[in-house]
Design an enzyme around this catalytic site. Structure first.
Site, PDB file in Angstrom:
ATOM      1  CB  CYS A   2      -0.866   0.050   1.243  1.00  0.00           C
ATOM      2  SG  CYS A   2      -1.844  -1.416   1.491  1.00  0.00           S
ATOM      3  NE  ARG A  27       4.611   1.724  -1.075  1.00  0.00           N
ATOM      4  CZ  ARG A  27       5.566   1.573  -0.164  1.00  0.00           C
ATOM      5  NH1 ARG A  27       6.788   1.987  -0.437  1.00  0.00           N
ATOM      6  NH2 ARG A  27       5.324   1.032   0.998  1.00  0.00           N
ATOM      7  CD1 TRP A  74      -0.386  -5.539  -3.784  1.00  0.00           C
ATOM      8  CD2 TRP A  74      -0.295  -6.540  -1.787  1.00  0.00           C
ATOM      9  NE1 TRP A  74       0.150  -6.794  -3.961  1.00  0.00           N
ATOM     10  CE2 TRP A  74       0.213  -7.419  -2.761  1.00  0.00           C
ATOM     11  CE3 TRP A  74      -0.328  -6.956  -0.459  1.00  0.00           C
ATOM     12  CZ2 TRP A  74       0.688  -8.695  -2.444  1.00  0.00           C
ATOM     13  CZ3 TRP A  74       0.133  -8.234  -0.139  1.00  0.00           C
ATOM     14  CH2 TRP A  74       0.636  -9.080  -1.139  1.00  0.00           C
ATOM     15  CG  ASN A 100       1.986   0.308   4.044  1.00  0.00           C
ATOM     16  OD1 ASN A 100       1.749  -0.891   3.915  1.00  0.00           O
ATOM     17  ND2 ASN A 100       3.161   0.843   3.782  1.00  0.00           N
ATOM     18  N   GLY A 101      -0.082  -1.728   6.049  1.00  0.00           N
ATOM     19  CA  GLY A 101       0.359  -2.704   7.050  1.00  0.00           C
ATOM     20  C   GLY A 101      -0.783  -3.615   7.467  1.00  0.00           C
ATOM     21  CD  GLU A 481      17.415 -11.976  -9.489  1.00  0.00           C
ATOM     22  OE1 GLU A 481      16.922 -12.614  -8.561  1.00  0.00           O
ATOM     23  OE2 GLU A 481      16.968 -10.879  -9.863  1.00  0.00           O
ATOM     24  CE  LYS A 485      13.920  -9.823 -11.500  1.00  0.00           C
ATOM     25  NZ  LYS A 485      14.610  -9.873 -10.258  1.00  0.00           N
ATOM     26  CD  GLU A 488      10.184 -10.508  -9.956  1.00  0.00           C
ATOM     27  OE1 GLU A 488       9.551 -10.241  -8.934  1.00  0.00           O
ATOM     28  OE2 GLU A 488      11.391 -10.266 -10.075  1.00  0.00           O
ATOM     29  CG  HIS A 504      20.990 -36.524  -8.137  1.00  0.00           C
ATOM     30  ND1 HIS A 504      21.530 -37.770  -7.918  1.00  0.00           N
ATOM     31  CD2 HIS A 504      22.050 -35.687  -8.341  1.00  0.00           C
ATOM     32  CE1 HIS A 504      22.856 -37.697  -7.953  1.00  0.00           C
ATOM     33  NE2 HIS A 504      23.195 -36.442  -8.221  1.00  0.00           N
ATOM     34  CE  LYS A 603      11.538  -2.012  -6.266  1.00  0.00           C
ATOM     35  NZ  LYS A 603      12.353  -2.978  -7.026  1.00  0.00           N
TER      36      LYS A 603
END
Ligand code: M6R
Length: 608
Positions: A2, A27, A74, A100-101, A481, A485, A488, A504, A603
């Site tokens: 948020c 965000r 969010w 926010n939270g 990584e 990328k 997402e 394996h 974000k």
């Protein structure tokens, strides 16, 4: 997550708040809203989806005033909808809140308020904040907010306005970011600097448990006990353009192209002319370093992947055992952390709650905490013993790119610094790494010239739905990584694994509908990787290879190849990740994805 923006001053607030919210879009959010104090009342408008949807319903010039709080939500409690969007108000309509939270004990407070006749309209924990403040309000907003906050458990940054006191905004924070901007004709609250950068560069970073009272002329800050506290004004010297797209289609590709500069800036000034390293913000002495018997690197997502490469680098150069842990796991296991442990937290935002909580746990156990952070003044930075800043500049795209490569640079610098202070690194080897690091920005610029070629390969594979990344040694971390990328931003099911581990079990998945991106960037492991590539092609999977320019032999074994400039094996992660970022970008573009704001992601992840 948020985003909060608030303004109180001489100017009209609506445009300033909406502009600020747009700058916080990175965000991640699913709905947006704004509350404005107009003629002794609080008017609220909110809408599901993009800020443009909200703009469609707030066009009326009469819907404006000099005090407003806005929000991008969010969803955590309750689906994305106009009803659940913020701001929320008290039953009296006199109080409006953005938040926010997460308020962990909201259900208990809601039941209690319901018992006293309060009616709720939404499913959110935020409405509980508004209703509780409303029920405690007795003509003094600051007092009511402080009383309400004393009841909350959880993480929050909250902005509040009251119709009976239209000359003030009250804000408070605990474990969620909150800054105050000091404007020319008024003052701002915000979740992050880019939201207000156009209006002011002078900010206060608000600490946990502090409450702020803003009027158009002044800002007062109070500690947990209600005592006034003084903060230094921090002057932000970012270029405004660095928080804008600057001609690129997306922030992500702009930030990919900013990596030579980010790496140069992060190295510059830390590497002295005589080759020695000066780590600003780090006060570890030779004695401190000799006292360290173990290092933990703890982080999330991309920062965690930087930690995986960091382990290889630090163990090789400093010769101290390193454990790398996912922050959300670290605090729920019995880690062997004590006063001989160096705990390294890596975080772009410095606000990731999992990382912050892990850091606190390590501190409780006696570790020395060193953080590698991009956002100056962020919570992780403030709670660490030593802070080493990456100088990547603001990273806006949700997918982290330039923060990652600058985090890697910090791993090399920290390793070299520790090894030289311990006195266990050979001068020739030290110089080889330092000289190699200095050449990276130019080599990276050369690699970035191949973007169009990588784009062509992406065009060939963008429709595929099974893509693996494999490598050995440092390339394992880079493979993780690369896969992150791709998944997402393009939503392709991508998976990374150590190449030697394929046989394996996972090799059972290889078939002629599989693309494998094989990283063979280290000379010392090249032949072993060729053997792994042969195992893969024998199962009819298609392989794209990544190797150094001098290892063109890979071309005989793969369908597509990308070359990175030659450098010593230790430094290849700084180059090899970049083609993977570019590949992910062009695949997502071909698939028509919302690259800078991927679905379901935020974000800065300020919830556990
Ligand atoms: O701000 P942080 O570096 O602490 O964030 C950690 C992760 O949330 C972040 O790296 C995330 O994985 C990114 N979306 C990756 O691109």
């Amino acid at each position: 997550m948020c985003g909060i923006v608030g303004y109180i001053g001489e100017s009209k607030a609506k445009g300033l708040v909406i502009d600020g919210l747009k700058r916080l879009e990175y965000r991640g959010y699913d709905s947006a809203g704004i509350a404005i104090c107009i003629d002794g009342k609080i008017e609220i408008k909110k809408e599901k989806g993009k800020i443009e949807n909200l703009e469609k319903i707030i066009g009326d010039p009469a819907f404006d005033g000099n005090v407003a709080i806005g929000h991008t939500r969010w969803a955590t409690h309750g689906v994305p909808s106009a009803t659940n969007a913020h701001p929320h108000r008290s039953m009296s309509g006199k109080i409006a809140v953005v938040h926010n939270g997460i308020i962990e004990n909201y259900e208990e407070i809601r039941e209690e308020l319901k018992g006293s006749g309060v009616k709720f309209l939404s499913e959110t924990d935020t409405e509980v904040i508004a209703q509780l403040i409303g029920s405690l309000y007795d003509g003094d907003l600051l007092v009511a907010v402080r009383k309400a906050v004393a009841r909350f458990r959880g993480a929050y940054a909250i902005g509040v306005v009251a119709s009976d006191e239209p000359d003030r905004i009250v804000a408070v924070r605990k474990d969620a970011p909150l800054i105050v901007g000091l404007g020319k004709d008024g003052n701002f609250i915000s979740s992050d600097v880019p939201a207000i950068l156009k209006q002011t560069r002078d900010v206060y970073f608000i600490n946990n448990d502090e409450t702020v009272l803003l009027t158009k002329d002044e800002v007062k800050i109070f500690d947990d006990d209600g005592n006034p506290v003084t903060h230094q004004v921090q002057h932000i010297d970012w270029d405004v353009n660095s928080a804008e797209k600057g001609g690129y289609d997306h922030f992500m590709i702009k930030e990919i192209n900013e990596q030579p500069k980010g790496i140069y800036d992060t190295l510059h000034q830390r590497l002295q002319d005589d080759g020695s390293i000066k780590l600003d913000g780090i006060s570890l002495t030779k004695e401190d370093i000799e006292n360290i018997s173990k290092i933990y690197i703890v982080a999330c997502g991309t920062a965690y992947h930087a930690g995986i490469v960091g382990k290889y680098i630090i163990e090789k150069i400093v010769k101290i055992p390193v454990e790398v842990d996912i922050a959300s796991e670290f605090r729920y296991r019995d880690s062997f952390v004590d006063e001989h442990t160096l705990f390294i937290a890596i975080s772009q935002s410095g606000e990731t709650l999992d990382t912050l909580e892990a850091l606190r746990e390590a501190k409780r156990k006696g570790a020395r905490v060193l953080s590698v952070v991009n956002v100056v003044g962020s919570s992780v930075a403030r709670e660490s013993d030593d802070v080493f800043y990456t100088w990547a500049g603001p990273e806006i795209a949700v997918a982290s790119t330039k923060a990652y490569t600058t985090q890697l640079v910090c791993m090399y610098l920290i390793a070299l610094y520790m090894a030289s202070h311990k006195g266990n690194i050979d001068k020739a080897y030290y110089d080889k790494i330092v000289n190699g690091l200095k050449e990276i920005p130019d080599k990276l610029s050369r690699l970035l010239e191949k973007q169009a070629d990588i784009g062509k390969i992406a065009k060939k594979y963008y429709g595929w739905d099974k893509i693996f990344f494999v490598g050995r040694g440092q390339d394992v971390g880079v493979s993780y990584e690369g896969a992150l990328k791709l998944k997402e931003i393009s939503y392709i099911n991508a998976y990374a694994i150590a190449a030697g581990e394929l046989k394996h079990g996972t090799i059972a998945l290889m078939d002629d509908h599989t693309l494998v991106i094989a990283l063979a960037t280290q000379d010392g492991l090249f032949e072993k990787m060729i053997s792994n590539i042969e195992e893969i092609t024998a199962r009819e999977a298609h392989v794209m290879g990544l190797a150094k320019e001098s290892n063109t032999k890979i071309g005989k074994f793969v369908e597509d190849e990308i070359y990175i400039p030659d450098c010593i094996d230790e430094l290849t992660p700084l180059l090899s990740v970049v083609p993977l970022q570019i590949f992910a970008y062009y695949v997502a573009k071909e698939r028509g994805c919302d690259i800078d704001k991927p679905k379901n992601l935020a974000k800065s992840v300020t919830v556990e």
